[in-house]
Every structure is written in C-alpha cells, then in structure tokens.
Write an enzyme that holds these catalytic residues in place. Structure first.
Site, PDB file in Angstrom:
ATOM      1  N   TYR A 116      -7.953  16.161  -7.249  1.00  0.00           N
ATOM      2  CA  TYR A 116      -6.983  15.178  -6.874  1.00  0.00           C
ATOM      3  C   TYR A 116      -5.745  15.029  -8.002  1.00  0.00           C
ATOM      4  O   TYR A 116      -4.747  14.687  -7.482  1.00  0.00           O
ATOM      5  CB  TYR A 116      -7.802  13.940  -6.926  1.00  0.00           C
ATOM      6  CG  TYR A 116      -6.848  12.997  -6.039  1.00  0.00           C
ATOM      7  CD1 TYR A 116      -6.753  13.256  -4.620  1.00  0.00           C
ATOM      8  CD2 TYR A 116      -6.661  11.771  -6.390  1.00  0.00           C
ATOM      9  CE1 TYR A 116      -6.096  12.112  -3.683  1.00  0.00           C
ATOM     10  CE2 TYR A 116      -6.042  10.551  -5.790  1.00  0.00           C
ATOM     11  CZ  TYR A 116      -5.754  10.976  -4.358  1.00  0.00           C
ATOM     12  OH  TYR A 116      -5.013   9.919  -3.905  1.00  0.00           O
ATOM     13  N   LYS A 135      -1.845   7.349  -8.012  1.00  0.00           N
ATOM     14  CA  LYS A 135      -2.648   6.116  -7.445  1.00  0.00           C
ATOM     15  C   LYS A 135      -2.869   5.273  -8.676  1.00  0.00           C
ATOM     16  O   LYS A 135      -2.894   3.751  -8.439  1.00  0.00           O
ATOM     17  CB  LYS A 135      -3.962   6.556  -7.033  1.00  0.00           C
ATOM     18  CG  LYS A 135      -3.542   7.514  -5.765  1.00  0.00           C
ATOM     19  CD  LYS A 135      -2.949   6.642  -4.729  1.00  0.00           C
ATOM     20  CE  LYS A 135      -3.078   7.481  -3.290  1.00  0.00           C
ATOM     21  NZ  LYS A 135      -2.188   6.835  -2.301  1.00  0.00           N
TER      22      LYS A 135
HETATM   23  P1  NAD Z   1      -0.977  10.709   6.752  1.00  0.00           P
HETATM   24  O1  NAD Z   1      -0.272  12.171   6.339  1.00  0.00           O
HETATM   25  O2  NAD Z   1      -1.307  10.643   8.070  1.00  0.00           O
HETATM   26  O3  NAD Z   1       0.048   9.722   5.856  1.00  0.00           O
HETATM   27  C1  NAD Z   1       0.666  10.042   4.992  1.00  0.00           C
HETATM   28  C2  NAD Z   1       2.398   9.692   5.392  1.00  0.00           C
HETATM   29  O4  NAD Z   1       3.236   9.795   4.262  1.00  0.00           O
HETATM   30  C3  NAD Z   1       2.775  10.363   6.332  1.00  0.00           C
HETATM   31  O5  NAD Z   1       3.250   9.373   7.603  1.00  0.00           O
HETATM   32  C4  NAD Z   1       4.138  10.913   5.765  1.00  0.00           C
HETATM   33  O6  NAD Z   1       5.291  10.857   6.812  1.00  0.00           O
HETATM   34  C5  NAD Z   1       4.392   9.955   4.884  1.00  0.00           C
HETATM   35  N1  NAD Z   1       5.318  10.448   3.749  1.00  0.00           N
HETATM   36  C6  NAD Z   1       5.285  11.336   2.785  1.00  0.00           C
HETATM   37  N2  NAD Z   1       6.316  11.663   2.218  1.00  0.00           N
HETATM   38  C7  NAD Z   1       7.375  10.874   2.553  1.00  0.00           C
HETATM   39  C8  NAD Z   1       8.733  10.441   2.305  1.00  0.00           C
HETATM   40  N3  NAD Z   1       9.376  11.194   1.306  1.00  0.00           N
HETATM   41  N4  NAD Z   1       9.284   9.493   3.030  1.00  0.00           N
HETATM   42  C9  NAD Z   1       8.673   8.687   3.930  1.00  0.00           C
HETATM   43  N5  NAD Z   1       7.226   9.050   4.371  1.00  0.00           N
HETATM   44  C10 NAD Z   1       6.744  10.035   3.740  1.00  0.00           C
HETATM   45  O7  NAD Z   1      -2.376  10.654   5.803  1.00  0.00           O
HETATM   46  P2  NAD Z   1      -3.186   9.387   5.385  1.00  0.00           P
HETATM   47  O8  NAD Z   1      -4.671   9.990   5.136  1.00  0.00           O
HETATM   48  O9  NAD Z   1      -3.042   8.519   6.483  1.00  0.00           O
HETATM   49  O10 NAD Z   1      -2.690   8.611   4.339  1.00  0.00           O
HETATM   50  C11 NAD Z   1      -2.021   7.412   4.102  1.00  0.00           C
HETATM   51  C12 NAD Z   1      -2.359   6.829   2.708  1.00  0.00           C
HETATM   52  O11 NAD Z   1      -3.837   6.645   2.410  1.00  0.00           O
HETATM   53  C13 NAD Z   1      -2.039   7.629   1.486  1.00  0.00           C
HETATM   54  O12 NAD Z   1      -1.449   6.726   0.232  1.00  0.00           O
HETATM   55  C14 NAD Z   1      -3.131   8.155   1.239  1.00  0.00           C
HETATM   56  O13 NAD Z   1      -3.143   8.510  -0.389  1.00  0.00           O
HETATM   57  C15 NAD Z   1      -4.255   7.000   1.314  1.00  0.00           C
HETATM   58  N6  NAD Z   1      -5.617   7.346   1.342  1.00  0.00           N
HETATM   59  C16 NAD Z   1      -5.881   8.492   2.130  1.00  0.00           C
HETATM   60  C17 NAD Z   1      -7.367   8.842   2.163  1.00  0.00           C
HETATM   61  C18 NAD Z   1      -7.918   9.682   3.001  1.00  0.00           C
HETATM   62  O14 NAD Z   1      -8.842  10.503   2.923  1.00  0.00           O
HETATM   63  N7  NAD Z   1      -7.093  10.382   4.035  1.00  0.00           N
HETATM   64  C19 NAD Z   1      -8.412   8.050   1.352  1.00  0.00           C
HETATM   65  C20 NAD Z   1      -7.794   7.076   0.647  1.00  0.00           C
HETATM   66  C21 NAD Z   1      -6.339   6.653   0.594  1.00  0.00           C
HETATM   67  O1  0WE Z   2      -4.362  10.558  -1.069  1.00  0.00           O
HETATM   68  C1  0WE Z   2      -4.994  11.462  -0.313  1.00  0.00           C
HETATM   69  C2  0WE Z   2      -4.089  12.695   0.347  1.00  0.00           C
HETATM   70  C3  0WE Z   2      -3.142  13.023  -0.604  1.00  0.00           C
HETATM   71  C4  0WE Z   2      -2.320  14.229  -0.296  1.00  0.00           C
HETATM   72  C5  0WE Z   2      -2.696  15.166   0.615  1.00  0.00           C
HETATM   73  C6  0WE Z   2      -1.802  16.142   0.611  1.00  0.00           C
HETATM   74  C7  0WE Z   2      -2.119  17.388   1.642  1.00  0.00           C
HETATM   75  C8  0WE Z   2      -0.871  18.195   2.073  1.00  0.00           C
HETATM   76  C9  0WE Z   2      -0.975  14.221  -0.812  1.00  0.00           C
HETATM   77  N1  0WE Z   2      -0.319  15.164  -0.650  1.00  0.00           N
HETATM   78  C10 0WE Z   2      -0.510  16.231  -0.018  1.00  0.00           C
HETATM   79  N2  0WE Z   2       0.193  17.400  -0.104  1.00  0.00           N
HETATM   80  C11 0WE Z   2       0.111  18.272   0.962  1.00  0.00           C
HETATM   81  O2  0WE Z   2       1.043  19.363   1.075  1.00  0.00           O
HETATM   82  N3  0WE Z   2      -6.270  11.487  -0.297  1.00  0.00           N
HETATM   83  C12 0WE Z   2      -7.092  10.260  -0.672  1.00  0.00           C
HETATM   84  C13 0WE Z   2      -7.162  12.561   0.574  1.00  0.00           C
HETATM   85  C14 0WE Z   2      -7.976  13.516  -0.313  1.00  0.00           C
HETATM   86  O3  0WE Z   2      -6.863  14.355  -1.057  1.00  0.00           O
HETATM   87  C15 0WE Z   2      -7.598  15.178  -1.846  1.00  0.00           C
HETATM   88  C16 0WE Z   2      -8.912  14.475  -2.024  1.00  0.00           C
HETATM   89  C17 0WE Z   2      -8.803  13.443  -0.869  1.00  0.00           C
HETATM   90  C18 0WE Z   2     -10.167  12.692  -0.542  1.00  0.00           C
HETATM   91  C19 0WE Z   2      -7.184  16.142  -2.600  1.00  0.00           C
HETATM   92  C20 0WE Z   2      -7.882  16.790  -3.585  1.00  0.00           C
HETATM   93  C21 0WE Z   2      -9.220  16.247  -3.487  1.00  0.00           C
HETATM   94  C22 0WE Z   2      -9.625  15.002  -2.741  1.00  0.00           C
END
Ligand code: NAD
Ligand code: 0WE
Length: 257
Positions: free
Chosen positions: A154, A161
C-alpha cells in the site's frame, strides 16, 4: 434519513465503485444527488447511473486541476444554490508505487501525484465548497487502515491516507462553527476497479475476511449505509472522526505469523 438533502458525489467510475453503493443508499434514503466524474471515459456510465438515482446533474471534473474544481463548484451552486453534503471517494497512485517494497518504488513524482489526488483533492474541494454548504451539512471521504499500519504494497497510498485523515480533523475543527461536519469512513477491502488492478488482491480479500471478528469481508452496501448515516442529521454530534466499516478488523491485536 437524508430526505431532501442535496449531496454532491465525487469519485463515481462504474457500478463497482464505493461511490456507487453510497449513491444508491443516499438515493433510497431520499437524497437529491449530483455527480462529478474524472473524464469523458466515464460520461456514459454516469449519465445512465444518474438517471437511475433521481436524474440529478452531472459534471466533469479532473481533481488535479484547481480550475476544474472551481468550475465544478460554480456549476453546482448555479444548479442548487446552497447544498448539504459532499462525498469524496477518490484515490490514485501510479501503479508502480503500490507494488513491491516502498524503498524500491517510491519516487518524488509518485509521492507528489499520490498525495495530490488522494489527499489534497479533498482539501481543495472543501476549500471551494464550504461557503456554499448549508448550516447542517456534512462532508465525507474514504480511507483505509494502511494509513495507520504498514500494509504490504500500500506504501505511499498509506502516507497519503494518513494525510487525508489529518485533514479531516483540521477541516472539522474550523468548519464546525458553520455547521459543517467532516468525517471519514475507513473501509475494509472491497473488490472495485481500483482494487482489481492490484496484484494478489483476491487472496488478500480471502484471508482478510477470515481475520475479522465478523468472519467475513464487508460489502460496499454496508459502507453506503454508514455514509447515509454520516451525511444525515442522525450523526449531528459526530465530526472529525474516522469510522471503521471493516468487520472489526482494526480492533484486533496483530498476531505475528
Ligand atoms: P474506484 O476506482 O471505483 O474509485 C476511484 C475514483 O477516483 C474513480 O471514480 C476515479 O475516476 C477517481 N479519480 C482518480 N483520479 C482522479 C482525478 N484526477 N480526478 C477526479 N477523479 C479521479 O475505486 P474505489 O475502491 O471505489 O475507491 C474509492 C475510495 O475508496 C478511494 O479513496 C479508495 O482509496 C477508498 N477505499 C477503497 C477500498 C477498497 O478496497 N476498494 C478500501 C478502503 C478505501
Ligand atoms: O485505496 C485503495 C485503492 C488505491 C489505488 C488503487 C490503484 C490501482 C490502479 C490507488 N491507485 C491505483 N492506481 C492504479 O493504477 N484501496 C484501499 C484498495 C487497496 O489497494 C491496495 C490494497 C488495498 C486494500 C494496494 C496494495 C495493497 C492493498
């Protein structure tokens, strides 16, 4: 719960997005929604999604641009006047920054981009939005436990974060007197587009589910319902907080393997 509240959702990409589950929960609880999306690639999805969620306005906004953020807020205000909530569900790191040991992959550019999109964008949005938010309004962002403990791969996302969670506290502390609350949800891992790009995510999800007190992974719908609570007046006493929606994972002591 959020009946009649006007809420802007930022970070919707597709049906798997956490923002999608949040929007569905907010819509079913009576909110009036607007959506911003990153670029043209997402336009078609957002247009049809918005039709299913009350037919609210959609806006294009690349959060790496101050101009785009200013235009977004100006357009939202033109449409709505004052509004009652904002959901920031955005995170991005260049792929090579979140694969491997941090000492091998971190770069100044990777650090900068990650912090810009994953942390500053929330501050930048709030800075433009707060003068137009109502006296009982709420802002919400999404975070992950990798801010608090070193989580394999991460890396710099964890640093961003941690910065995001600190900004929740700073904005909460000064916007409180205007009736604006600011909180985050720390979600357990969920299979979204951002997550599916990550090497070994599926096996991580499997083992993680077994390690939580609830004995399973959480769903995007559970995050959505917590979001509705935090955007509603039901949570009127809560600000500056990070709420874990993680099946209890974060309260356990970590056993060395
Ligand atoms: P997602 O890819 O569906 O959402 C990420 C969003 O960020 C996308 O809509 C993308 O268009 C937007 N984005 C990225 N760069 C951008 C830019 N320059 N301008 C405008 N928008 C931009 O993925 P998600 O998992 O739904 O992620 C949403 C949030 O949840 C993130 O903050 C992520 O860190 C957090 N999160 C995700 C998880 C997980 O396991 N999926 C867990 C905890 C927190
Ligand atoms: O916040 C996130 C996702 C963050 C994320 C994911 C990507 C994949 C594609 C940010 N940037 C990118 N860029 C890309 O090009 N999470 C909390 C989900 C997540 O991401 C991980 C995790 C978990 C959980 C990455 C490494 C290890 C665990």
């Amino acid at each position: 719960m959020v009946q009649g509240k006007k809420i802007l959702v930022v970070g919707l990409a597709n049906k798997y997005s956490i923002a999608s589950a949040i929007s569905r929960s907010l819509h079913s609880n009576g909110a009036e929604l607007g959506f911003s999306y990153q670029n043209e690639r997402f336009e078609k999805f957002i247009t049809s999604f918005s039709q299913d969620c009350g037919n609210g306005p959609t806006f294009k906004c690349d959060l790496s641009s101050d101009k785009d953020i200013q235009n977004l807020v100006a357009d939202v205000v033109k449409k709505w006047g004052k509004f009652d909530g904002i959901v920031h569900s955005v995170g991005f790191a260049p792929a090579e920054q979140i694969s491997g040991n941090i000492e091998d992959c971190i770069t100044r550019e990777g650090f900068t981009i990650t912090h810009d999109i994953s942390s500053y964008s929330f501050a930048g949005l709030l800075k433009e939005c707060y003068p137009h938010m109502s006296e009982s309004s709420s802002a919400l962002t999404l975070t992950y436990i990798g801010s608090q403990e070193a989580t394999q791969n991460y890396n710099v996302m964890g640093m961003a974060k941690a910065s995001l969670e600190a900004s929740v506290r700073y904005f909460a502390s000064t916007l409180g007197e205007r009736g604006i609350r600011v909180n985050s949800i720390s979600a357990g891992p969920i299979k979204t587009l951002a997550a599916s790009g990550i090497k070994g995510f599926k096996s991580m999800l499997n083992s993680h589910g077994k390690e939580t007190p609830l004995g399973r992974n959480i769903t995007a719908e559970e995050v959505g319902n917590t979001a509705s609570f935090l955007l509603s007046d039901m949570s009127s006493g809560i600000t500056g907080q990070n709420i874990y929606v993680d099946g209890g994972y974060s309260i356990q002591s970590k056993k060395p393997d």
